[in-house]
Each structure stands twice: as structure tokens, then as C-alpha cells.
Design a protein around this motif. Structure first.
Motif, short mmCIF file in Angstrom:
data_model
loop_
_atom_site.label_atom_id
_atom_site.label_comp_id
_atom_site.label_asym_id
_atom_site.label_seq_id
_atom_site.Cartn_x
_atom_site.Cartn_y
_atom_site.Cartn_z
N CYS A 1 0.84 -1.21 0.00
CA CYS A 1 0.00 0.00 0.00
C CYS A 1 0.87 1.26 0.00
O CYS A 1 0.52 2.26 -0.63
N VAL A 2 1.99 1.21 0.72
CA VAL A 2 2.93 2.35 0.72
C VAL A 2 3.45 2.60 -0.69
O VAL A 2 3.55 3.74 -1.15
N LEU A 3 3.76 1.52 -1.39
CA LEU A 3 4.22 1.66 -2.78
C LEU A 3 3.13 2.22 -3.66
O LEU A 3 3.38 3.08 -4.52
N ASP A 4 1.89 1.77 -3.46
CA ASP A 4 0.76 2.33 -4.22
C ASP A 4 0.59 3.82 -3.95
O ASP A 4 0.22 4.58 -4.85
N LEU A 5 0.85 4.23 -2.71
CA LEU A 5 0.78 5.66 -2.37
C LEU A 5 1.78 6.45 -3.21
O LEU A 5 1.47 7.51 -3.75
N ALA A 6 2.99 5.91 -3.33
CA ALA A 6 4.04 6.56 -4.11
C ALA A 6 3.66 6.65 -5.59
O ALA A 6 3.87 7.67 -6.25
N LYS A 7 3.08 5.58 -6.11
CA LYS A 7 2.69 5.57 -7.52
C LYS A 7 1.57 6.55 -7.80
O LYS A 7 1.55 7.24 -8.83
N GLY A 8 0.61 6.64 -6.87
CA GLY A 8 -0.46 7.61 -7.01
C GLY A 8 0.06 9.03 -6.96
O GLY A 8 -0.38 9.90 -7.72
N ASP B 1 11.73 3.32 0.11
CA ASP B 1 12.61 2.87 1.20
C ASP B 1 11.80 2.26 2.34
O ASP B 1 12.22 1.26 2.94
N LEU B 2 10.66 2.86 2.65
CA LEU B 2 9.81 2.31 3.71
C LEU B 2 9.24 0.96 3.29
O LEU B 2 9.17 0.02 4.11
N THR B 3 8.83 0.85 2.05
CA THR B 3 8.32 -0.43 1.53
C THR B 3 9.38 -1.51 1.67
O THR B 3 9.12 -2.61 2.17
N LEU B 4 10.61 -1.20 1.25
CA LEU B 4 11.69 -2.18 1.26
C LEU B 4 12.16 -2.49 2.68
O LEU B 4 12.68 -3.59 2.94
N GLU B 5 11.97 -1.57 3.60
CA GLU B 5 12.31 -1.84 5.00
C GLU B 5 11.47 -2.99 5.55
O GLU B 5 11.96 -3.83 6.31
N PHE C 1 9.54 -5.00 3.45
CA PHE C 1 9.40 -6.02 2.41
C PHE C 1 10.68 -5.98 1.56
O PHE C 1 10.68 -5.50 0.44
N PRO C 2 11.79 -6.48 2.12
CA PRO C 2 13.10 -6.34 1.47
C PRO C 2 13.18 -6.93 0.06
O PRO C 2 13.99 -6.49 -0.74
N LYS C 3 12.34 -7.93 -0.22
CA LYS C 3 12.35 -8.54 -1.56
C LYS C 3 11.26 -7.97 -2.46
O LYS C 3 10.89 -8.59 -3.47
N GLY C 4 10.76 -6.80 -2.11
CA GLY C 4 9.71 -6.17 -2.91
C GLY C 4 10.27 -5.67 -4.24
O GLY C 4 10.73 -4.53 -4.34
N ILE C 5 10.19 -6.50 -5.25
CA ILE C 5 10.81 -6.20 -6.54
C ILE C 5 10.20 -4.96 -7.19
O ILE C 5 10.89 -4.17 -7.84
N ASN C 6 8.90 -4.74 -7.00
CA ASN C 6 8.25 -3.57 -7.61
C ASN C 6 8.72 -2.26 -6.98
O ASN C 6 8.82 -1.23 -7.66
N ALA C 7 9.03 -2.31 -5.68
CA ALA C 7 9.57 -1.12 -5.01
C ALA C 7 10.99 -0.84 -5.50
O ALA C 7 11.39 0.31 -5.69
N MET C 8 11.78 -1.92 -5.69
CA MET C 8 13.14 -1.74 -6.23
C MET C 8 13.09 -1.11 -7.61
O MET C 8 13.86 -0.19 -7.92
N LEU C 9 12.18 -1.59 -8.44
CA LEU C 9 12.04 -1.06 -9.80
C LEU C 9 11.64 0.41 -9.79
O LEU C 9 12.21 1.22 -10.52
#
Length: 356
Positions: free
Chosen positions: A235-242, A260-264, A266-274
Motif C-alpha cells: 500500500c505504501v508503494l501504491d501511495l508513491a505511484k499515485g 525505502d519504507l516499503t523495502l524496510e 518487504f526487502p524482496k519487494g521487486i516492484n519497489a526496487m524497480l
């Protein structure tokens, strides 16, 4: 006089924009509070935080009423539907089946003190603008509730909300450009629930796309069951995309903070890395344009050097984890393959259990 009016209007424009962006900061703080809370985060609340940041016309009570309505239908199905299942976890599996049928089947229910029946139609997959390229709202659960049409983002999210409302666990899982549901039963072990096609595909279907590499599975970026905090991190990543869609000329600071918060959590969050890598790339390109320099000169600039090195490090990490880009048309064809070849990819045990 005209100059003063122009300056005043510019001031109002920037003040309004700044105020809107501060709303995103507030929403991020609330999501952070959920992530830091030792108790289970409320996925329903997290989603509304994200969607209402983008569309401030959304009303929480309307959102809650529509979810409560679906919950009531699910409860009616739990009480009335039969289930060909005899293991000790039957009541849990019956709840999952009722949610699945409410989303994917037509439900008829009798009104109290009347011979009349109401009909609740299934939710359907919307093949128009499946990634929200034209309208970001097409990714929203609120849009799904309003139109009864959704995609592989909003439909599994709503399923998880209904599980949460019934007090049962629900694990989301990721595939390229895709979100689906993983459950566990005594009879079948881990199994997949796919709402876009109303089916229970085996892992073989997920791997049939050709875009889930062995490295990706081994490194846990796809097909793993996500816990509740990892789902809030999505959801944090969705916030960033919005935020990026609403303010396309942003400087990237807020997006990096969200990634950075998403990866903290969810370290393997590939969509956040991208998304973080793509944001660093935009920052480098903006710096080049602003300073009138070429790509070779970027590493000589102090800030440019930091962004350049982090961008390259992220892209290298993403590739090593096994990520491969999946074209949109390939994704649509992949989804369609399940519709055309359900029997080939179906988990027969779960299909039999969920027959009405």
C-alpha cells in the motif's frame, strides 16, 4: 494591477499544490504507524488512505457500507452453501469458498418477511486500461466497488479485505504485473485462488508465462505468500505511484521515501526496487537537463554521482534476483490462456471442493 493578480494566482496555485502534497505526507505517516504497530495492520484502512490521497472526493462511510454489504452476502453464503469437504479446517475453507463465490458467482438471497429475492451479480475483470495508464483510479478497490469491474490489483485486494472482515487469514502473492491469493488447506496444502478467471490454477500456470525465472522463485521475489505487514508495505508503494501520477513533475524525494519504507518491511519487494531505480533515473535525467551535461559527466557531480551509483546498483540487483520485463500484451495473453485452458492448469482438488 494585472501583474499583481498574476503573482497572486501563481501563489495560490503553489500553495494549493503544496497543501495537496502535504496530504500525502500525512497519509504516509498513518501507514508508517500501521507498519510499526505490533498488532495486525488493517488492510482495508490502509487502502482507503492510499486511494483517498489521490481522490479526495472518496467518502469513507460509502466505502465501508459497500464492504459491509458484501460481507453480509458472504455470511449468507456461509450459512446456506454446501461444501464437499470433510477435514477439520472445513469452517475456514467454507469461508474462503463463500468469499470466492460472492465475488465470482451470482448470489440470490431472500428478503426477510417477504417472498422476494435480491440478486448480487459477480464482479468482472475489466480489460480496459488494466494498468491504470489512462486513469489511475482503475487500480482502486473503490472503483471496483462502484462499477463492479476490477483487475488483478483491486480484485485480490478486495478479497483480502473480506477475509479480514471475517477474521480469517489471507496471503497475497506476486507474479509479474500480477497479484493473486495463496491459501492453505489440510486436504490440498498450499493452493492458488485466481479471481480474474474464477479458478484455482496450479503453480504451473504462473510459470507458463515464461517471465518467472528459476532465480526469481529461488530468491523469493515471486510466488511467496506475503504476510500482513508486507501487504501494508504494498500500500505504501501504491501511495508513491499515485503521488507520481498526480504530480508528474515531482522531484522524486517523496517517492524514494515511500520505496525505502516499503523495502524496510518487504526487502524482496521487486516492484519497489524497480520504482526506486526508475525514480533515480528520472532524477539523473533532470540533473543533466538542468546543468546541460551529458551522461559521462553525471558521476563528476556530487549528487549526480550518488544517484547514478544507486540507480546502477538497483538495476544490477533487480537483474540478479531474476526479474524480467513482461510486455503488456504478453500479460493479457497469459491471463487469457487460463480462460482457454482451465482444465490444463486447474487444481482439481480445489475446483471440486468449490463446486456449488
Amino acid at each position: 494591477m494585472k501583474i499583481k493578480l498574476y503573482i497572486f494566482l501563481i501563489f495560490i496555485l503553489f500553495a494549493t499544490k503544496s497543501s495537496c502534497q502535504s496530504i500525502y505526507e500525512k497519509k504516509l505517516d498513518e501507514l508508517l504507524s500501521q507498519l510499526n504497530n505490533s498488532k495486525q495492520g488493517c488492510f482495508k484502512q490502509a487502502l482507503f488512505l492510499v486511494e483517498s490521497a489521490f481522490d479526495d472526493k472518496l467518502i469513507l462511510t460509502d466505502y465501508q457500507k459497500k464492504i459491509d454489504y458484501l460481507k453480509q452476502i458472504v455470511e449468507l453464503r456461509i450459512a446456506s452453501d454446501s461444501l464437499d469437504y470433510t477435514k477439520s479446517d472445513k469452517q475456514l475453507i467454507k469461508k474462503y469458498a463463500a468469499i470466492f463465490r460472492t465475488i465470482c458467482d451470482t448470489t440470490y438471497f431472500k428478503l426477510s418477511n417477504s417472498n422476494n429475492f435480491l440478486r448480487n451479480l459477480p464482479l468482472t475483470y475489466d480489460f480496459d486500461d488494466i494498468f491504470g495508464a489512462k486513469h489511475w483510479e482503475n487500480m482502486f478497490v473503490t472503483k471496483l466497488l462502484a462499477t463492479r469491474k476490477g483487475n488483478c490489483h483491486s480484485m485480490p485486494y478486495l478479497y483480502k479485505i473480506l477475509c479480514e472482515a471475517l477474521g480469517v487469514p489471507c496471503a497475497l502473492a506476486l507474479a509479474p504485473n500480477h497479484i493473486y491469493i495463496k491459501h492453505q488447506s489440510e486436504k490440498a496444502g498450499w493452493y492458488n485462488t485466481e479471481l480474474t478467471s474464477a479458478s484455482f490454477p496450479m503453480d504451473a500456470w504462473l510459470m507458463a508465462s515464461g517471465y518467472i525465472t528459476l532465480e526469481a522463485i529461488q530468491n523469493g521475489i515471486y510466488m511467496d505468500a506475503l504476510d500482513d505487514k508486507q501487504c501494508i508495505a504494498l500500500c505504501v508503494l501504491d501511495l508513491a505511484k499515485g503521488f507520481d501520477r498526480k504530480y508528474p513533475d515531482n522531484d522524486g524525494t517523496f517517492i524514494i521515501k515511500c520505496c525505502d519504507l516499503t523495502l524496510e518491511h518487504f526487502p524482496k519487494g521487486i516492484n519497489a526496487m524497480l520504482f526506486k531505480a526508475e525514480t533515480r533515473k528520472k532524477q539523473v535525467e533532470r540533473l543533466m537537463k538542468m546543468l546541460h551535461i551529458d551522461i559521462a559527466t553525471v558521476p563528476l557531480h556530487p549528487q549526480g554521482k550518488i544517484w547514478w551509483e544507486e540507480m546502477n546498483l538497483l538495476y544490477t540487483q533487480i537483474h540478479r534476483l531474476g526479474y524480467r520485463t513482461m510486455p503488456e500484451q504478453m500479460y493479457v495473453d497469459w491471463l487469457s490462456s487460463l480462460q482457454k485452458e482451465k482444465e490444463k492448469y486447474a487444481n482439481k482438488q480445489m475446483m471440486d471442493i468449490n463446486k456449488k
